[in-house]
Structures are given as C-alpha cells and as structure tokens.
Design an enzyme around this catalytic site. Sequence first.
Site, PDB file in Angstrom:
ATOM      1  N   CYS A  12       0.841  -1.197   0.000  1.00  0.00           N
ATOM      2  CA  CYS A  12       0.000   0.000   0.000  1.00  0.00           C
ATOM      3  C   CYS A  12       0.878   1.250   0.000  1.00  0.00           C
ATOM      4  O   CYS A  12       2.060   1.190   0.345  1.00  0.00           O
ATOM      5  CB  CYS A  12      -0.942   0.019   1.205  1.00  0.00           C
ATOM      6  SG  CYS A  12      -0.085   0.120   2.785  1.00  0.00           S
ATOM      7  N   CYS A  33       2.160   2.231   3.504  1.00  0.00           N
ATOM      8  CA  CYS A  33       3.256   1.352   3.942  1.00  0.00           C
ATOM      9  C   CYS A  33       4.563   1.778   3.279  1.00  0.00           C
ATOM     10  O   CYS A  33       5.629   1.782   3.916  1.00  0.00           O
ATOM     11  CB  CYS A  33       2.959  -0.107   3.576  1.00  0.00           C
ATOM     12  SG  CYS A  33       1.444  -0.742   4.310  1.00  0.00           S
ATOM     13  N   ASP A  45      -6.855  16.734 -26.872  1.00  0.00           N
ATOM     14  CA  ASP A  45      -5.929  16.885 -27.986  1.00  0.00           C
ATOM     15  C   ASP A  45      -6.782  17.007 -29.247  1.00  0.00           C
ATOM     16  O   ASP A  45      -7.900  16.479 -29.300  1.00  0.00           O
ATOM     17  CB  ASP A  45      -5.011  15.660 -28.065  1.00  0.00           C
ATOM     18  CG  ASP A  45      -4.167  15.669 -29.323  1.00  0.00           C
ATOM     19  OD1 ASP A  45      -3.493  16.672 -29.566  1.00  0.00           O
ATOM     20  OD2 ASP A  45      -4.212  14.671 -30.063  1.00  0.00           O
TER      21      ASP A  45
END
Length: 695
Positions: A11, A14, A391
């Site tokens: 994670c 972590c 774009d």
Amino acid sequence: MKEYKIKGLSCASCAAEMEEKIKKLEHGESAAISFNSSKLKIDEGANLSKVKKILASDGASLVSDDEQDHGHDHSHASGNKLKLFLGISTGLFLLTIIFETSFPNMLSVLFYLTAITISGYQTFIKGLKNLFRLKFNIDTLMTIALVGAISIGEWKEATLVAILFGLNEYLEGLGMEKARQSMEKLLKVAPKEAILITNGAERVVPIDVLQKDDIVLVKSGEKIPSDGIVVNGISSVNEAAITGESLPVEKEVNVKVFGGSINNEGVLKIKITKAFEDSSLARILHLVQEAQETKTPTELFINKFAKYYTPLIMMISVLVMFLPPLFFGGTWGTWFYQGLAVLIVGCPCALILSSPIAIVSGITRNARNGILVKGGVFLEQLGKITTIAFDKTGTLTIGEPHVEKIVEYDNRLLSIAGAVENKSSHPLAKAIMKKVVETKVEFSETDEIKTLSGRGVEAIVGGIPYYVGNEKSIEHLQFDEKVLRDIDDLKTQGLTIVIVASVEHVLGIFGISDEIRHESKEVMDKLHQIGIKHTVMLTGDHEQTAEKVAKQVGVSEFLANLLPEQKVEKIKALNERGDVAMIGDGINDAPALAVADLGIAMGKGTDSAIETADIVLMQDHLGKLPNAISISKRVNKVIKLNISLALGLKLIALLLTIPGWLTLWIAVLSDMGATILVSLISLTILIDKNRSKVK
C-alpha cells in the site's frame, strides 16, 4: 543515486512508512520510494542489507538484476496468488455453511479457521505488529475484530471478515499492474540505432553514442534519431509524435527537425544538435516518468477514516466492558459480552464493501460500453471531473488529411490530379486520390514524373507538363488576383493548399484539412449538459486551424502551437479550476495524460498514450464518454449512500448499548444487514435502463 525495482509493496502508506525508516539510515537521507512505479532511489553509499531488512518487515524486497533481465511480472504473480487464496478460502467457507449440520463441530471450526488463515493471515500479522507498536489503523481493527468474533464463537463472522478484507486488498491493486509497466512500453517507441556518417563512411551505431555535431543519414520511413538541422536533402516529415501536427511538414536544408519524427520520403542528412537524452522525444519520456513518480494514488475513504474510526471503536468497546461493572453495578459477564458485540458492530465489513462493489459494477458497466477503466480510483475521479482538455489530432479529428474544399478553374483538374497522384504514398496525395475516386473521374497514366525539391512534383501527362504542389511549384506562373484571393481565403480557413497547374495557368486548388470526427460536436453538447464546466482543446497546430476546429466542435476554449512540455504546463494551469481530465492519442500527449488528474486515451492511439492513460476509449471515438462520466457520477453517489447506511446502522446498534439491549445477534444482524444492503445497492449500477428496454 541508484535505482532499484521493488516487489511486494502492499500500500502507499506502507511505502511512505518504509521510506521514512530508510531515510534514518546512514546515507539514506535522499531515499525515495515510489508506490506507483515500485521503485526505490537511494544513495549508493547506503547499507543495502539494512534497507532489505526494512522492506522485508512489510513483505517487500528488492528485485534482483537476474529477475529484471528476465522480465518477471511480480505484481501479476502476487495478484494471482491473492486471488487463489481468496478462491480457496471462499470455497471452504461456503462448503462449511452448506454441510455444517452434517459435520462434527470441530471439523467445521477447523474449516473456518483454515479459511481465516488463508485469506487473513497477512492482515493478522500486520495487526499484531501494530498492536505491539501501539499503532492503530484498519489492520489493527481487523485483527481485533477477528479475535473478538472467534472469542465469542462466531466463526462464520470471523471468516467473512477475513475474506471480505482480502477481497478489498485485491480490488485496490487491480489498476497498478498497467501503470507500473507504462514506462517500459513507452521506451520502446524511441529509435534504437542510427546511421552515422564518419569521413564519408556509413555505419550503424546505437542511439546513445550520438554526440552534438555528428552527421546522420535518415532514409525514407526511418525515425530521425535526435534533434538536429538538415544539411542535405528535401523531404516531408511526420512530426505527429512530437508536435501533434497532423499533416506532414516539409523539410529542407537549414531547417530544424525533431528526434523521434519520421522521414516520409527521400533521404536526409542531419547534423545532430542535441544528444538523444536531451532531445524532444527523450524529454517526453522523462516528463511521463516524472509525472508518474510524483503522482500519488488517491487513498480510499475507509483508510483515511480508519485513523479515527479504529481508536473510537476500540475505546467504546473498552468503555462498554468496564464502565457498567465498575461504576453502575453491572455484571462482568454481561458487559464483557456487550463489549465483544461492539467489536462485531465495529467490524468494517459494510464499510469495506461500500466502495469496491460499486466500483467493480461501474467498471463492468463501462466495459460493456467500450470504456476500459484501469482501476477504481480512476472511476471515482472521472465522476469528479469539471474540466476536460482534448488533444485535436486523432481525438476531436480523425487524424488523416482529407479534401475539404476544391476551387476549380479548369474541368481537367480532377483527371490531371488523379494521373499525377495515383501512385504517390504522400498523405496529401492519398487525400486527393480519395476525392478523385469518389467523383469517378477517369484519368490516364503519367508519361514521366519527377520530384521538385521542397515544392511538389512535375509530371508529363499526354505529352503536356503539369505541376502539383505548393505555391513554390508554380512560381513560373503569373497569378491573377482571383487565384491569389482564393489561396489567401483557403489559408485563412486553416487549410493546407495543393495547387494543380499547367505551364500556362492554374487548373485549380485543393484545400486539405484534418477531418473532424462526426460525433465531436454532439459529445461537447452532452458534456456541457451533464455538468462539465470547461472543455479545452490543446493542439500543436497553428492558430487558424485550431480556431476553425474549436468553432466546429463547440469547445469552450482552445490553445494552439503547443509542444508536449507546453501541454503539460497548460494542464497544470487548468488544475487550478478544478479536477482536470486530458484526452489524447499520441506519444506527444503522454506527458499531459500522466500529469492530469485523469488521463484518457483513444483506443487506436499509440501504445504509450494508452499505457500512460488511466482510461481508454476502446472504440476509438468519443461517443460513449458522456455516458461513462454519468456512470462514474452515479458510482460516487452510491458510495456516499453506502457509507451513510453502513455507519448509520452501526450507530443505531451502538446506541442500543446504553440501555444494555445490544446482543450478539443484533450486532451480527446490523453488520451483515448493512453489508447486504450496500452490496445490493451497488449492484444496481449494473442495470442499464436503455438496454433493458431493447427486446
């Protein structure tokens, strides 16, 4: 600084914790762990053994050189392992429920315990470590909930808790695999070799040995190895990968070229002005990498809420266990039971499912409509978008030249154009031939044809010379005022002109542009209707072309003459207005896609744009985009409703502890009831009302 790949990152929080620990090591002050790319950057003097020990504390490790060379896909393997464990534990859970009355009690307990261990052992280990460190997060609460459920004999509840939390972890990691591979895929678009000319001799060399002032030879169809200046030759070059310009750009001596652009025809000798690592294409690659390194994933609400929720539930549970017996004459057994029931009520099963099922339903619904969403975070973000940047080339337009206008002075125009252009591979010639074929005009073959450097072609048709090209190709003619006015008018409209002429006079002019997608205008209208406040077109094309397209499709505003790094700056500026999505299809769009809050790629765009983007329009058109945004908005509403219901039911159950009415069964029912409710509400997202009406 040295860079290492990491496997096993569980994670983002972590990763941040481990980074802080590594920074405390000697020579570790500059260490940085990127969760998105699974990479560690650290000073070469740092003690790797201590670094590995810190990583191992959370189940992570450095990828060895041998593993990198063999291209092992660690995230995929880890995901499959978790999926297998969840499948086994779910199977055991269902099997035990079905045959529980036939099994001896100890066998049922053994099966439940096995299922808990398989799906929840990682959470349990982390939770125990956190308890010893007095660190309270979602893992801590899950561990206490598991122990609490087991201690009062609720094996079904404990098993379901473990399985659902494992499922949540699996769903959180689904989108990361593609993101971590995007840079490797993007690097493949860079030219690998170049033809270096030294003392008149040609030799093939790796791209990274080129230095400033080297002379390279670029043949037709090859990529220009680095930024430079043409010293010999004339050709048209496709710069779409760098500038976004849809039409070929003519190059001649002393004209600049971009590394990564493609030589369409002819042979060019180019003097290198920048080593490859400083070239335009290398900058694009760097921008993408930089954007991905600094872009942090959005944390799920439940993980943020756990900071307050976990300690609160634990505190309430302790108070329920001890206050009544100590101060109000309550019996210890009764209130300990009530305290354990509070733990069950506090179990975040419904909260865990408030988001994942809704997100998976939204992803599935969008997939049916040809919209690939690479992760739940991106689906949620899509529902929050207020500004969309587009774009032009290949997104709002088809990305191919087409004849928009014809000014005809002589009825031989189309037949001569067909004779001259029918065997040419030039993009403008193909556009003209398409128009000639549509009109079914007959044309003969040319007797002779030759290229006019930087101007066009001269051809002999039926013994008579004709010229096809730009204004320079017919400098031998004296234009009358009408021809000059028509040329200026076509240029004002943002069209590229191709003139067809004989020795004596102009036969006609073709006005060529990039064809606008037929759905673009309708899509803009729908986007504004569903709450998108700003639609912005970003393009490398010149001002006149950009203005013309912007008016036709109905965007709020447009910005022209932009290089890739300028697009990135514009996206950053747009971020100040609110949440921004960028939609593009080319390599040049990849940096902007990466730095935007949400990157959306066209399905037939370049691999780099598709890999960098968070969402891909697989049908290669914008038609379903408004529907995808509407689905995402609905997902976000459902998630908010689910969280309100989950917390509301838990609050009602907790209030029952005041008169001492909370029982284990009420705790289980409140938790499971909320879980079932949020699951059913989330699944309604899969219902397509329009589709259900079609029989």
